[in-house]
Write a protein that holds these residues in place. Structure first.
Motif, PDB file in Angstrom:
ATOM      1  N   GLY A 157     119.860 111.605  52.203  1.00 43.92           N
ATOM      2  CA  GLY A 157     118.960 110.454  52.211  1.00 43.92           C
ATOM      3  C   GLY A 157     119.596 109.210  51.626  1.00 43.92           C
ATOM      4  O   GLY A 157     120.752 108.909  51.885  1.00 43.92           O
ATOM      5  N   GLU A 158     118.849 108.507  50.801  1.00 51.99           N
ATOM      6  CA  GLU A 158     119.305 107.228  50.253  1.00 51.99           C
ATOM      7  C   GLU A 158     120.039 107.427  48.932  1.00 51.99           C
ATOM      8  O   GLU A 158     119.508 107.188  47.851  1.00 51.99           O
ATOM      9  CB  GLU A 158     118.115 106.272  50.100  1.00 51.99           C
ATOM     10  CG  GLU A 158     117.535 105.864  51.437  1.00 51.99           C
ATOM     11  CD  GLU A 158     116.436 104.835  51.318  1.00 51.99           C
ATOM     12  OE1 GLU A 158     115.938 104.573  50.206  1.00 51.99           O
ATOM     13  OE2 GLU A 158     116.059 104.288  52.370  1.00 51.99           O
ATOM     14  N   TRP A 189     120.364 100.006  52.721  1.00 53.88           N
ATOM     15  CA  TRP A 189     120.044 101.226  53.475  1.00 53.88           C
ATOM     16  C   TRP A 189     119.693 100.875  54.910  1.00 53.88           C
ATOM     17  O   TRP A 189     118.942  99.954  55.177  1.00 53.88           O
ATOM     18  CB  TRP A 189     118.871 101.970  52.852  1.00 53.88           C
ATOM     19  CG  TRP A 189     119.062 102.321  51.417  1.00 53.88           C
ATOM     20  CD1 TRP A 189     118.290 101.931  50.370  1.00 53.88           C
ATOM     21  CD2 TRP A 189     120.093 103.146  50.854  1.00 53.88           C
ATOM     22  NE1 TRP A 189     118.770 102.451  49.206  1.00 53.88           N
ATOM     23  CE2 TRP A 189     119.883 103.198  49.465  1.00 53.88           C
ATOM     24  CE3 TRP A 189     121.171 103.820  51.404  1.00 53.88           C
ATOM     25  CZ2 TRP A 189     120.703 103.915  48.622  1.00 53.88           C
ATOM     26  CZ3 TRP A 189     122.006 104.535  50.559  1.00 53.88           C
ATOM     27  CH2 TRP A 189     121.757 104.590  49.182  1.00 53.88           C
TER      28      TRP A 189
END
Length: 194
Positions: A157-158, A189
């Motif tokens: 993910g981030e 992002w």
């Protein structure tokens, strides 16, 4: 700047210097030699979303300017919006055309600035990758006149690779004006230029 500004700790904002973007090709040589990261040929300019006829006209002018370049055939500049409400003008070139990509980024920034959209400009970035597929962006902060590296991790993910970002900072300190305030190394992002 007056005496009251000095006493209150206010500082004069740094004027944007878009010509600093032209340092990216030489920084790319250093980055490739030292760390194995090569340009991807992708870059983007990010700005606060603007609506209206004036912006649409500016976007058409930027598109026409960049489309006039014969080498761009089949690679139009596209306008995208991200999940955070920002707009991105994305440019794609072949990986060996970093100087031309930098010209594209400079032209987009300059056109937006000249047409009164300078206050909406946030950043520009150029994408890089190494042989193992790690992604890296060199981000130019328009309002600060500085660069910083952004290295998202592929999995999970981030998350970002802070150690890699600090290594890149050290490697490029002689090539680019690096942002010293790490709290301004904002994650981008989902940036379409990565």
């Amino acid at each position: 700047m007056g005496l009251l500004d000095i006493l209150l700790g206010r500082t004069k904002p740094v004027a944007p210097d878009l010509d600093r973007l032209f340092a990216l090709p030489s920084a790319a040589i250093t980055l490739q030699a030292a760390m194995g990261f090569a340009p991807t040929g992708r870059g983007a300019v990010c700005f606060a979303t603007v609506e209206g006829a004036a912006f649409e006209q500016t976007h058409r002018e930027v598109q026409a300017l960049l489309d006039a370049d014969a080498e761009r055939a089949g690679s139009p500049v596209e306008l995208r919006r991200d999940d955070y409400g920002y707009s991105w003008l994305v440019s794609r070139r072949s990986p060996d055309q970093l100087p031309q990509l930098v010209n594209d980024l400079h032209a987009v920034n300059s056109s937006l600035e000249i047409n009164g959209f300078g206050p909406q400009l946030l950043c520009s970035l150029a994408g890089f990758a190494d042989d193992s597929g790690r992604a890296l962006a060199l981000v130019y902060l328009y309002k600060r006149g500085t660069f910083y590296p952004f290295a998202p991790l592929a999995q999970g993910g981030e998350r970002r690779d802070n150690a890699l970002e600090l290594q890149v900072r050290s490697v490029l300190a002689g090539d680019l004006r690096i942002e010293q305030d790490l709290s301004r190394w904002f994650p981008v992002w989902g940036a379409p230029g990565l």
